[in-house]
Structure formats: structure tokens, C-alpha cells
Design a protein around this motif. Sequence first.
Motif, mmCIF file in Angstrom:
data_model
loop_
_atom_site.group_PDB
_atom_site.id
_atom_site.type_symbol
_atom_site.label_atom_id
_atom_site.label_comp_id
_atom_site.label_asym_id
_atom_site.label_seq_id
_atom_site.Cartn_x
_atom_site.Cartn_y
_atom_site.Cartn_z
ATOM 1 N N THR A 62 85.986 169.942 102.894
ATOM 2 C CA THR A 62 85.827 170.992 103.904
ATOM 3 C C THR A 62 84.363 171.296 104.197
ATOM 4 N N THR A 63 83.460 170.704 103.420
ATOM 5 C CA THR A 63 82.037 171.026 103.559
ATOM 6 C C THR A 63 81.235 169.904 104.202
ATOM 7 N N LEU A 64 81.561 168.665 103.852
ATOM 8 C CA LEU A 64 80.723 167.539 104.256
ATOM 9 C C LEU A 64 81.354 166.696 105.353
ATOM 10 N N PRO A 65 80.557 166.304 106.352
ATOM 11 C CA PRO A 65 81.003 165.257 107.280
ATOM 12 C C PRO A 65 80.824 163.909 106.595
ATOM 13 N N PRO A 66 81.417 162.851 107.127
ATOM 14 C CA PRO A 66 81.140 161.521 106.578
ATOM 15 C C PRO A 66 79.668 161.169 106.773
ATOM 16 N N PRO A 67 79.121 160.277 105.956
ATOM 17 C CA PRO A 67 77.729 159.851 106.161
ATOM 18 C C PRO A 67 77.602 159.061 107.454
ATOM 19 N N PRO A 68 76.405 158.958 107.997
ATOM 20 C CA PRO A 68 76.219 158.166 109.229
ATOM 21 C C PRO A 68 76.647 156.716 109.030
ATOM 22 N N GLU A 69 77.297 156.162 110.014
ATOM 23 C CA GLU A 69 77.689 154.762 109.951
ATOM 24 C C GLU A 69 76.480 153.879 110.196
ATOM 25 N N GLU A 70 76.444 152.748 109.498
ATOM 26 C CA GLU A 70 75.335 151.817 109.678
ATOM 27 C C GLU A 70 75.256 151.367 111.140
ATOM 28 N N GLY A 71 74.039 151.358 111.650
ATOM 29 C CA GLY A 71 73.813 150.932 113.024
ATOM 30 C C GLY A 71 73.761 152.061 114.023
ATOM 31 N N THR A 72 74.186 153.268 113.641
ATOM 32 C CA THR A 72 74.095 154.413 114.542
ATOM 33 C C THR A 72 72.671 154.955 114.541
ATOM 34 N N GLN A 73 72.373 155.795 115.515
ATOM 35 C CA GLN A 73 71.031 156.364 115.588
ATOM 36 C C GLN A 73 70.739 157.226 114.364
ATOM 37 N N ALA A 74 71.728 157.957 113.916
ATOM 38 C CA ALA A 74 71.527 158.788 112.723
ATOM 39 C C ALA A 74 71.187 157.933 111.515
ATOM 40 N N ASP A 75 71.834 156.800 111.388
ATOM 41 C CA ASP A 75 71.551 155.902 110.270
ATOM 42 C C ASP A 75 70.170 155.284 110.425
ATOM 43 N N ARG A 76 69.786 154.923 111.627
ATOM 44 C CA ARG A 76 68.444 154.368 111.848
ATOM 45 C C ARG A 76 67.377 155.406 111.511
ATOM 46 N N ASP A 77 67.647 156.654 111.824
ATOM 47 C CA ASP A 77 66.711 157.727 111.459
ATOM 48 C C ASP A 77 66.609 157.854 109.936
ATOM 49 N N LYS A 142 81.119 160.965 96.426
ATOM 50 C CA LYS A 142 80.548 159.639 96.156
ATOM 51 C C LYS A 142 81.646 158.591 96.066
ATOM 52 N N THR A 143 82.713 158.928 95.362
ATOM 53 C CA THR A 143 83.831 158.002 95.192
ATOM 54 C C THR A 143 84.525 157.728 96.524
ATOM 55 N N LEU A 144 84.604 158.744 97.355
ATOM 56 C CA LEU A 144 85.281 158.599 98.642
ATOM 57 C C LEU A 144 84.479 157.737 99.617
ATOM 58 N N TYR A 145 83.185 157.999 99.744
ATOM 59 C CA TYR A 145 82.403 157.373 100.810
ATOM 60 C C TYR A 145 81.726 156.074 100.392
ATOM 61 N N ARG A 146 81.368 155.920 99.129
ATOM 62 C CA ARG A 146 80.814 154.679 98.605
ATOM 63 C C ARG A 146 79.710 154.121 99.504
ATOM 64 N N ARG A 147 78.732 154.928 99.772
ATOM 65 C CA ARG A 147 77.618 154.506 100.617
ATOM 66 C C ARG A 147 76.559 153.769 99.791
ATOM 67 N N LEU A 148 76.045 152.692 100.350
ATOM 68 C CA LEU A 148 74.961 151.964 99.692
ATOM 69 C C LEU A 148 73.698 152.813 99.655
ATOM 70 N N ARG A 149 72.953 152.695 98.558
ATOM 71 C CA ARG A 149 71.677 153.391 98.433
ATOM 72 C C ARG A 149 70.593 152.646 99.208
ATOM 73 N N PRO A 150 69.488 153.334 99.510
ATOM 74 C CA PRO A 150 68.412 152.660 100.246
ATOM 75 C C PRO A 150 67.939 151.366 99.598
ATOM 76 N N PRO A 170 74.114 143.902 99.703
ATOM 77 C CA PRO A 170 75.242 144.506 100.438
ATOM 78 C C PRO A 170 76.558 144.474 99.678
ATOM 79 N N ASP A 171 76.659 143.649 98.637
ATOM 80 C CA ASP A 171 77.893 143.556 97.860
ATOM 81 C C ASP A 171 77.841 144.383 96.579
ATOM 82 N N ALA A 172 76.857 145.268 96.468
ATOM 83 C CA ALA A 172 76.698 146.069 95.250
ATOM 84 C C ALA A 172 77.964 146.862 94.961
ATOM 85 N N GLN A 173 78.325 146.932 93.693
ATOM 86 C CA GLN A 173 79.506 147.685 93.289
ATOM 87 C C GLN A 173 79.214 149.169 93.151
#
Length: 261
Positions: A62-77, A142-150, A170-173
Motif C-alpha cells: 500500500t506504500t510503494l509503487p513498483p520500481p521503474p522498468e528498465e528503459g523508461t525515462q525514470a530508469d534512465r534517470d 525486495k522478494t517481490l520486485y527482485r530488481r538488479l542492483r546498479p 543480468p542473470d544475477a540471482q
Amino acid sequence: MPTMQNEPSPRSKRGAQALFLLATLLSLGAEVARAASPEWETPAVSHKNVKPYVDVTPLHATTLPPPPEEGTQADRDDVAAVLARQQVDAERRAMAETDGEFLYDRFAPVLGVELRRDRFPALIDLLNRSVRQAGQPAFAAKTLYRRLRPYQRLTLEHVCGRTGTSKPDPDAQQRTSYPSGHSTYGWTTALVLARVAPDKAPALLARARDYAESRLICGMHFPSDVEAGRQLATAVVSQLDLNPEFQRDLQRARAELAAAR
């Protein structure tokens, strides 16, 4: 049948396999260590049995939106911001490294006291229970979104806790970038301490911003990760404000700190 001269023996093969497995485990251990949670207390103690005030695990939904998708302007920022933080000076980088390792010690100078259990048991218990509570929704997200770190996506010259240039994986676990646990912990610590010592609130919140910023400098998180940590911490502490047990412990911590001052 005799072993061929150039063919390793079965024992040698087993030894080589064991060494390879050990090297793999050590590598994974180092990978986890680079992004491990900070030590809350110094000297370090186990916090496995710390009891949160209430279960707020679903709060991330109820608090967080999903992280920016790769390739979007938000992700590029996000990417541009991390790359820009690679240029900080050595002093700020050293600060970021130490921020990654410790928690309460990094806020203690703002209060002007050592945040140690032997001096402030009520305050440390208050912080521990609050931070444990904030970790519930953070790690669920973290478990839900599983976003790669920088450092898993980008070629970075400086990554905290490691030497050499990072290589994209890109295949990091281990995909635990969103939200930032350090940012969640740092903001929770600052918000609770601001309730214990309201006169120090502006400085504590400024320190929380720097603490979260350190995760960008470390190559561990994107700006949207640390902002999500701030949002989660704010939501968690708002829930704590409504909890009678938290309010009781807060009063004890205030009295303890006032007596020390």
C-alpha cells in the motif's frame, strides 16, 4: 585399468570439484557481504530475536509503487544519477563505505552521545524493535520486485566492499535493489531518534538523507530505491506513533537520554 598419464585421477577430480565449489561459495558469500545489512549496534550483537511492535509486512503493497522498468525515462534517470555519484571525492566515498557497515554509530554524533546498550538500554531496545519492524515490508518488497542492483547492471569503477571494476550480470540471482534496506533502516533510525530528541530532528533527518545517498555512491542502489526506503520508513513510524507499547518505550528512552545529558 591404469590411469592415463595425462588424465587426472578420480581423487584429483574430486579435489578440483571441491575447490571449485568452495570458490563458488566464497564468491557468493562476498556478493552477499557487499550488500549485507549494516551492524545496528557496536559491538555487534544478534538481532534475530528482536520482536517488532506489530507486523507491518503488507505495508509495502500500500506504500510503494513498483520500481521503474528498465528503459523508461525514470530508469534512465536512476542510471544517470548512480553514474554521477561515481565522481565524488575520496572523503565522501570513505564516508559511504562506513555508512554501509554501521547504523546507530553513524547517527550518534548528531545526538552527541554513544548509542551503546550499556549506556542506553531502553533507547537501543526502542531502536531495535522499530528497525526490525521496518525490515518486514522492506524485505517483502525486495522478494517481490527482485530488481538488479546498479553494480549488477552497470560498469562501475567504485563499488563499496570490492576492488576492481564491476561487470554487468543480468542473470544475477541476488536481486535486492528495491527498496534499499539501508535507506529504510537509516530513515527509521532518524525518525525514531527525532521523536526521542526533537531538538535534534533537523540534523538527524539531514543525516538520514546523507546515509541514503551513500548507497548511490556505493553503487548498491538507485535513487528510486533509497526514496522507497524513505517512504517505507515514514509509513512504518507513522504506524508506531499509534502503538501504545511504542509510546511507552519512547517515554522511557526520552527519560534515559535526558538523564545522560
